[in-house]
Design a protein around this motif. Structure first.
Motif, PDB file in Angstrom:
ATOM      1  N   VAL A  67       0.820  -1.229   0.174  1.00 54.92           N
ATOM      2  CA  VAL A  67      -0.037  -0.079   0.035  1.00 54.92           C
ATOM      3  C   VAL A  67       0.869   1.276   0.018  1.00 54.92           C
ATOM      4  O   VAL A  67       0.773   2.196  -0.699  1.00 54.92           O
ATOM      5  N   TYR A  68       1.871   1.358   1.061  1.00 58.51           N
ATOM      6  CA  TYR A  68       2.840   2.227   1.005  1.00 58.51           C
ATOM      7  C   TYR A  68       3.478   2.527  -0.396  1.00 58.51           C
ATOM      8  O   TYR A  68       3.611   3.599  -1.078  1.00 58.51           O
ATOM      9  N   PHE A  69       3.785   1.312  -1.233  1.00 62.73           N
ATOM     10  CA  PHE A  69       4.508   1.297  -2.557  1.00 62.73           C
ATOM     11  C   PHE A  69       3.511   2.215  -3.489  1.00 62.73           C
ATOM     12  O   PHE A  69       3.854   2.960  -4.343  1.00 62.73           O
ATOM     13  N   GLY A  70       2.245   1.608  -3.356  1.00 62.48           N
ATOM     14  CA  GLY A  70       1.240   1.958  -4.371  1.00 62.48           C
ATOM     15  C   GLY A  70       1.370   3.495  -4.465  1.00 62.48           C
ATOM     16  O   GLY A  70       1.284   4.230  -5.462  1.00 62.48           O
ATOM     17  N   ALA A  74       3.807   5.508  -3.016  1.00 65.69           N
ATOM     18  CA  ALA A  74       4.883   6.303  -3.534  1.00 65.69           C
ATOM     19  C   ALA A  74       5.110   6.250  -5.157  1.00 65.69           C
ATOM     20  O   ALA A  74       5.810   7.099  -5.713  1.00 65.69           O
ATOM     21  N   PHE A  75       4.635   5.105  -5.728  1.00 61.37           N
ATOM     22  CA  PHE A  75       4.656   4.950  -7.219  1.00 61.37           C
ATOM     23  C   PHE A  75       4.009   6.202  -7.980  1.00 61.37           C
ATOM     24  O   PHE A  75       4.524   6.760  -8.813  1.00 61.37           O
ATOM     25  N   ALA A  76       2.878   6.729  -7.273  1.00 60.28           N
ATOM     26  CA  ALA A  76       2.528   7.935  -7.807  1.00 60.28           C
ATOM     27  C   ALA A  76       3.242   9.189  -8.057  1.00 60.28           C
ATOM     28  O   ALA A  76       3.184   9.823  -8.731  1.00 60.28           O
ATOM     29  N   ALA A  77       4.052   9.210  -6.846  1.00 64.24           N
ATOM     30  CA  ALA A  77       4.856  10.461  -6.954  1.00 64.24           C
ATOM     31  C   ALA A  77       6.072  10.348  -7.788  1.00 64.24           C
ATOM     32  O   ALA A  77       6.933  11.476  -8.064  1.00 64.24           O
ATOM     33  N   ALA A  78       6.329   8.928  -7.961  1.00 67.42           N
ATOM     34  CA  ALA A  78       7.537   8.769  -8.808  1.00 67.42           C
ATOM     35  C   ALA A  78       7.174   8.796 -10.332  1.00 67.42           C
ATOM     36  O   ALA A  78       8.058   8.350 -10.986  1.00 67.42           O
ATOM     37  N   ASN A  79       6.073   9.127 -10.734  1.00 68.78           N
ATOM     38  CA  ASN A  79       5.662   9.264 -12.043  1.00 68.78           C
ATOM     39  C   ASN A  79       6.150   8.490 -13.034  1.00 68.78           C
ATOM     40  O   ASN A  79       6.608   8.352 -13.973  1.00 68.78           O
ATOM     41  N   GLY A  80       5.620   6.824 -12.571  1.00 68.03           N
ATOM     42  CA  GLY A  80       5.988   5.711 -13.208  1.00 68.03           C
ATOM     43  C   GLY A  80       7.300   5.141 -13.365  1.00 68.03           C
ATOM     44  O   GLY A  80       7.646   4.246 -14.139  1.00 68.03           O
ATOM     45  N   ALA A  81       8.164   6.072 -12.925  1.00 64.95           N
ATOM     46  CA  ALA A  81       9.588   5.193 -12.591  1.00 64.95           C
ATOM     47  C   ALA A  81       9.661   4.009 -12.026  1.00 64.95           C
ATOM     48  O   ALA A  81      10.767   3.406 -12.343  1.00 64.95           O
ATOM     49  N   LEU A  82       8.748   3.564 -11.029  1.00 57.81           N
ATOM     50  CA  LEU A  82       9.075   2.302 -10.409  1.00 57.81           C
ATOM     51  C   LEU A  82       7.651   1.758 -10.710  1.00 57.81           C
ATOM     52  O   LEU A  82       6.688   2.098 -10.740  1.00 57.81           O
ATOM     53  N   ALA A  83       7.821   0.148 -10.356  1.00 60.58           N
ATOM     54  CA  ALA A  83       6.628  -0.500 -10.453  1.00 60.58           C
ATOM     55  C   ALA A  83       6.781  -1.767  -9.668  1.00 60.58           C
ATOM     56  O   ALA A  83       8.158  -2.137  -9.216  1.00 60.58           O
ATOM     57  N   PHE A  84       5.627  -2.559  -9.517  1.00 55.83           N
ATOM     58  CA  PHE A  84       5.717  -3.741  -8.806  1.00 55.83           C
ATOM     59  C   PHE A  84       6.473  -4.682  -9.604  1.00 55.83           C
ATOM     60  O   PHE A  84       6.382  -4.849 -10.762  1.00 55.83           O
TER      61      PHE A  84
END
Ligand SMILES: Nc1ncnc2c1ncn2[C@@H]1O[C@H](COP(=O)(O)OP(=O)(O)OP(=O)(O)O)[C@@H](O)[C@H]1O
Ligand SMILES: Nc1ncnc2c1ncn2[C@@H]1O[C@H](COP(=O)(O)OP(=O)(O)OP(=O)(O)O)[C@@H](O)[C@H]1O
Ligand SMILES: [Mg+2]
Ligand SMILES: [Mg+2]
Lengths: 235, 257, 241, 258, 258
Positions: B184-187, B189-199
């Motif tokens: 949930v935390y990751f989800g 954080a990804f929003a803030a990273a503009n798609g640079a990170l993924a599961f």
């Protein structure tokens, strides 16, 4: 007092002492070198160089090390230029970044300390050296540096002790030295006071040793200031 | 002591669980849930922000009465404080840079359930191979840290961070290859990273993470704990928790039986 | 949201909070410096007293509080201090918890540390007073107190100003560690803003700049004080190296 | 080899801000000359010596040491030496004994003395030490060789400063009030050392308040007044009553009550 | 009122560690006495003056100021003053002019001078300022009243130090080489000030190297040698050739070349 817990906590913390010492000695060494460069620029008389040195000292003395370290470690990697440069293999390493930011910071402080040492050198002694034909590097090496260093030593020992304590921030960049390990131990055991007291003891001992060593150095460098030996008084 | 009022502490910088608004007020999932719980327990609550590092000792020193800061219920912590029943339970997952060689690792999209101390799970064995030699970043002293050390410690390099946020930055910087944390935390954080990170890899759920997140309360204050237990039960039962969870996390974090 | 909006004073801007936090940092640092001035003076007098017991106590104080990481001291006072106050309260029949507010605990902790540095500054300044000037004071029949007030104090202050500038700087930065007590000073507010908005670099850089603003203001103040105090010095001694 | 001009100064001017301290001073010193510089406080004697070895840069004028002219350039309207190397070289040929000694506080007396020969002239250390000990013997403070300056009395420091200057084997010695800090017994001692140097043929320029030295040891007396040479001549000419009224008034202060 | 004993010192001893600097000195000064203390460097002159006003504590011996004995006690085998109040009081009756002036660097010259009268004697400030200006006039540095000591030349500092001591209207003045830092022109000036004081009847004890002062101003000359009074007498007796061989040798150095 839970002796068993204290001794196991102590053992865990002691295992991190080499990391702390590594950070400490590397950053004092490189910080000292950099400080020499900065102070040379600062007193060079060249307006551009001394302006740069002033700015450097202002920024690195004036802002918290925590912020500096964060920006060096996490910030530099944000720039593609740096991430794809030849520097990245070094900057990737947490220890390198920790030492880098500690050294950058202490260089600002040490440069100021060295400068006040240089100011304390009597102009008369410098004139005497000029009068026999000394100038430039020879003058610095033989006359200014030894006297200035002796003057700067008390302040510099304080700075070194501060440096030892500053290494505590390195866990921010994943280098787990004594304080970081202590905090981790606390999050595991929730025994704040016991763990912190063990850590405090370790720092106290380390700093005490450093201060003793510096005091010894100071004494040996100030033979010329101590009361004259008895034979000299009588004569 | 009959509890007319209580102080609840949270960090105020762990979005979206709890965060600080620009006007200085606290917001996020937990502050909103706290309001509901206090109303139902008939307690006048004050929220105070404090630093995560000192939270449990400060609770025991009496600085406040309740911790509500995504605090996982674990055996270790139970030795020093008491917990209410969980009001949330979240899965955990790996994250990586979107363009990383370990993106879309085996089992991506799947959900596996594990119990505490379970070993030899075949999906995990497969991941171990895929992540061999890679660097995995975790937040120090969490349940996730223990899981990674137990299962990946021998084959991958593990690096511990003081906070998840710092680990995420390094994931983007490329200093580490993978991160493992609360999904949930990751989800968020990804929003803030503009798609640079993924599961990448499967989501892992179940008792392995303990019972979930509960309120931390001093051991002596059993009456306070009981009042909150009742309140949580009712909030779970009538779907209030789910509603707030959907609002803040976009998924339901209510603990499942 | 644009950077400008984030830092502004509008509805979603952190400007107001950061400003308040900067003032809070200033307040904590100034309070700590005052506490440190009192402690530092007492300790410096003890270390100069020549009395073996007082000298050792002074040495222990300055060694311990300079040698132990600041964070530990803050923890000790924040938690330890609260326990002590609560214990006293219970002993006097008060039920429940009594705490040191985080401002007081933080300022006290940083003040104690600042005191250890100030003690050394004052001691050095005292030793810098020309011995002959003290003798001249004795020679016209000044007693100890009068000599302290008329000759020692004004000169100690003068010699101490550059050192105090450094101590202020150290104290300012130590105040950043009070964030662990949850006090909304500049460091914690920067961290909270960073965590809440996930704009880590923005808020750390802005935080850093605000510290630099405080530094440059205080630098200016200390330079002014130094110039004033050095009126009586030959022009050459005031210039640069 | 008398007759060789060791030092020649032509029309030196020096101004500090608006204040012109030296207003055109010329002077020649030949081998073996011992010149006494007299003058009231503030007349510019120290400034003149400092200009000669370039511790101050004269505003205008020319200086020749052993026939070699010190090259100057104009930069931003200020006169400065053209070559630091030449300055260093010339300074090593001019010995200077300061009014306030200026010994290096972090070195022992022996170290003070061998510092120049070893590190500036780059001569072998053992040789320098042997010579230094002989010099210390000569000025009578051999027993203080391992003491630091702070532990010496004023007179001992002054003699150490003379030994330090001599160790460089300079062609010309400049003395700035070499006996100012001494009690009368020591004044005699230091003057004896200088008289011995004079007899060995050392060229010397001595700022002094000791009339006995000016009269008996030097072969020329220069009286400075307000940045100018008021009068000069042999001691006999000057003290014999042929001097300017200003000089007669100046020496009138000495021996006033004797 | 001649005949009143202002200062009386009986058999003062002073030892630093193993080194006995004063080995039994006695001295009486009556109203209007001007006593010159002569002696080679290191003979203990400064130490003697410092013992009189208790900046050093004598190892043994008795001191009376204006008939009042300074009470001493033995403590841990060391002699110390019994009452700090008595010491402060006695010091305010003894003026001292130091060899190195010791002006307070953080105060202007005027402030230096009124400091004692206003804060120790607790006299009205306006009155003290008026007197201070008169004193500054007398020693010839009235124009420097608002300058700080560091901005004054040595001679000006020395005169300020004398004015500071006089402002306390002491019964006895102790001078430690009051002309050591002066050029000959200024020596004359300072000696004139002291001569005027002597004529006004001030009791003075003066350590000096100025033979002209010893001979012409003082009414008694005491010659110290190795911590003892070697010989003493009126100037005529001492300089007339009747003195000890040691004294004759000592003054032999003066006028050597004149
Ligand atoms: N660096 C300087 N800046 C400004 N003025 C100076 C400087 N150095 C010397 N002077 C002035 O130049 C004049 C001559 O000074 P100098 O030291 O040469 O005198 P002097 O003849 O050596 O006197 P003394 O016998 O007292 O040593 C004095 O009025 C002095 O104030
Ligand atoms: N505090 C001290 N500790 C040890 N020895 C001292 C101390 N003060 C003075 N002495 C010694 O006492 C002796 C006498 O010193 P004093 O200053 O009284 O001499 P003086 O006659 O005033 O000489 P001068 O003419 O050089 O001023 C010297 O040998 C000196 O080294
Ligand atoms: Mg001069
Ligand atoms: Mg003396």
């Amino acid at each position: 007092m839970d002796i068993a817990f204290l001794s196991s906590a102590m053992a865990t913390l002691l295992a991190a002492v080499p990391t702390t010492l590594l950070l400490f000695s590397l950053s004092v060494f490189f910080g000292g070198l950099l400080a020499l460069v900065i102070v040379t620029m600062r007193v060079s008389g060249n307006r551009f160089l001394s302006g740069f040195a002033k700015g450097y000292i202002f920024v690195f003395r004036g802002s918290p090390l925590l912020i500096q370290m964060f920006l060096v470690f996490y910030g530099l990697g944000q720039f593609g230029v740096i991430r794809y440069s030849f520097l990245w293999p070094f900057l990737r390493e947490p220890v390198v970044c920790a030492v880098l930011s500690l050294a950058l910071c202490t260089a600002g402080y040490s440069a100021e300390i060295f400068r006040s040492g240089i100011r304390a050198v009597s102009p008369k002694e410098i004139e005497a050296a000029r009068a026999i034909g000394m100038s430039g590097f020879l003058l610095v090496r033989r006359i200014i540096a030894p006297i200035a260093f002796r003057h700067a030593l008390p302040a510099y020992s304080t700075e070194i002790v501060l440096m030892m304590k500053s290494t505590a921030l390195a866990s921010l960049v994943t280098v787990w030295e004594v304080t970081g390990v202590a905090q981790r131990l606390i999050s595991q055991t929730y025994r704040t006071m016991e763990v912190f007291l063990c850590a405090a003891l370790i720092y106290l001992v380390l700093n005490f040793l450093i201060l003793q060593a510096m005091a010894l150095l100071e004494r040996s460098l100030s033979k010329h200031r101590r009361a004259a030996p008895p034979s000299a008084v009588k004569a | 002591k009959d509890w007319k009022s209580a102080t609840i502490t949270l960090e105020g910088a762990y979005a979206p669980w709890n965060l600080t608004n620009a006007d200085g007020t606290l917001g996020g999932f937990e502050p909103e849930l706290a309001k509901v719980l206090c109303e139902r327990a008939k307690i006048e609550c004050t929220l105070v922000a404090s630093d995560w590092d000192g939270m449990i000792p400060a609770l025991n020193a009496g600085k406040f009465d309740v911790i509500m800061d995504a605090l996982s219920i674990t055996e270790e912590r139970k030795k020093v404080i008491d917990f209410t029943i969980p009001y949330a339970a979240t899965p955990a997952a790996f994250a990586t840079a979107a363009d990383s060689p370990v993106a879309n690792a085996t089992g991506t999209g799947a959900i596996i359930k594990m119990t505490s101390g379970q070993t030899g799970v075949k999906e995990i064995e497969a991941l171990k191979e895929a992540f061999a030699g890679k660097t995995i970043g975790i937040q120090a002293a969490t349940v996730y840290a223990k899981f990674i050390y137990d299962n990946f410690g021998a084959t991958s390099e593990v690096r511990e961070y003081k906070t998840g946020a710092e680990r995420d930055l390094d994931l983007q910087n490329g200093r580490i290859d993978l991160g493992f944390d609360d999904a949930v935390y990751f989800g968020n954080a990804f929003a803030a990273a503009n798609g640079a990170l993924a599961f990448t890899g499967p989501e892992i759920v179940g008792p392995i993470w303990g019972e979930g997140e509960g309120l931390g309360i001093r051991k002596a204050d059993t009456d306070l704990r009981d009042k909150f237990n009742e309140a949580i039960k009712s909030a779970l039962a009538d779907g209030t928790v789910k509603e707030l969870s959907m609002k803040w996390f976009k998924v339901d974090v209510s603990p499942q039986e | 949201m644009t950077t400008l909006e984030l830092l502004g004073f509008g509805q979603n801007g952190w400007g107001a909070l950061l400003l308040v936090a900067t003032l809070m940092t200033l307040a904590v640092t100034a309070t700590a410096l005052l506490i440190g001035a009192v402690l530092g003076t007492v300790v410096a007098i003890a270390k100069l007293s020549g009395n073996l017991l007082l000298v050792s106590l002074g040495n222990i104080y300055t060694t311990v509080f300079r040698g132990v990481p600041e964070l530990l001291i803050i923890y000790l006072i924040y938690f330890g201090g609260s326990s002590a106050v609560t214990a006293v309260g219970q002993w006097m029949g008060y039920e429940g918890f009594l705490g040191l507010p985080s401002f007081a605990a933080g300022a006290l902790a940083v003040g104690i540390i600042s005191g250890s540095y100030q003690a050394e500054v004052y001691r050095g300044a005292y030793l810098a007073i020309a011995k002959g000037e003290l003798e001249a004071a004795s020679a016209i029949g000044m007693n100890r107190m009068l000599r302290l007030r008329r000759v020692v104090m004004p000169q100690v202050l003068r010699f101490a100003i550059p050192g105090l500038g450094n101590v202020w700087q150290l104290t300012l930065k130590d105040s950043a560690l009070i964030s662990v007590t949850g006090l909304a000073e500049l460091m914690r507010t920067s961290q909270v803003a960073a965590g809440s908005t996930r704009q880590y670099f923005l808020f750390y850089i802005v935080g850093g700049i605000l510290y630099l603003v405080l530094t440059s203001l205080s630098d200016r103040l200390f330079n002014r004080a130094e110039r004033r105090a050095n009126r009586s010095m030959p022009a050459a001694a005031m210039g640069q190296a | 080899m008398p007759g060789v001009t060791r030092l020649s100064v032509r029309d030196i001017h020096k101004r500090f801000g608006n204040h012109e301290v030296l207003r055109g001073i010329s002077l020649d010193a030949e081998d073996g000359d011992v010149i006494s510089l007299l003058g009231a406080s503030g007349s510019g004697k120290s400034t003149f010596l400092r200009c000669i070895n370039l511790l101050e840069t004269a505003t205008s004028g020319e200086i020749f040491v052993d026939g070699e002219q010190i090259r100057m350039v104009q930069k931003n309207g200020q006169s400065r030496p053209a070559s630091q190397r030449q300055v260093d070289h010339i300074r090593s040929e001019l010995g200077m004994v300061f009014q306030s000694f200026n010994l290096w506080s972090h070195m022992t007396i022996l170290q003070n003395i061998i510092e120049g020969p070893v590190h500036v002239l780059k001569r072998p250390k053992a040789e320098c030490i042997a010579e230094a000990e002989a010099l210390l013997e000569k000025v009578g403070i051999a027993d203080k060789r391992h003491a630091y300056p702070a532990h010496l009395s004023g007179g001992q420091q002054q003699r150490a400063a003379i030994a330090r200057a001599l160790a460089m084997k300079p062609k010309v010695m400049l003395f700035d009030e070499p006996t100012s800090a001494l009690d009368p017994e020591l004044v005699g001692e230091v003057l004896r050392v200088m008289r011995a140097l004079a007899e060995e043929g050392m060229t010397m320029l001595v700022v002094t308040h000791e009339m006995s030295f000016a009269r008996n040891v030097s072969n020329r007396v220069v009286f400075m007044r307000q940045g100018l040479v008021d009068s000069s001549g042999t001691p006999d000419e000057m003290f014999g009553g042929g001097a300017s009224p200003a000089f007669r008034q100046f020496i009138g202060h000495f021996g006033s009550g004797q």
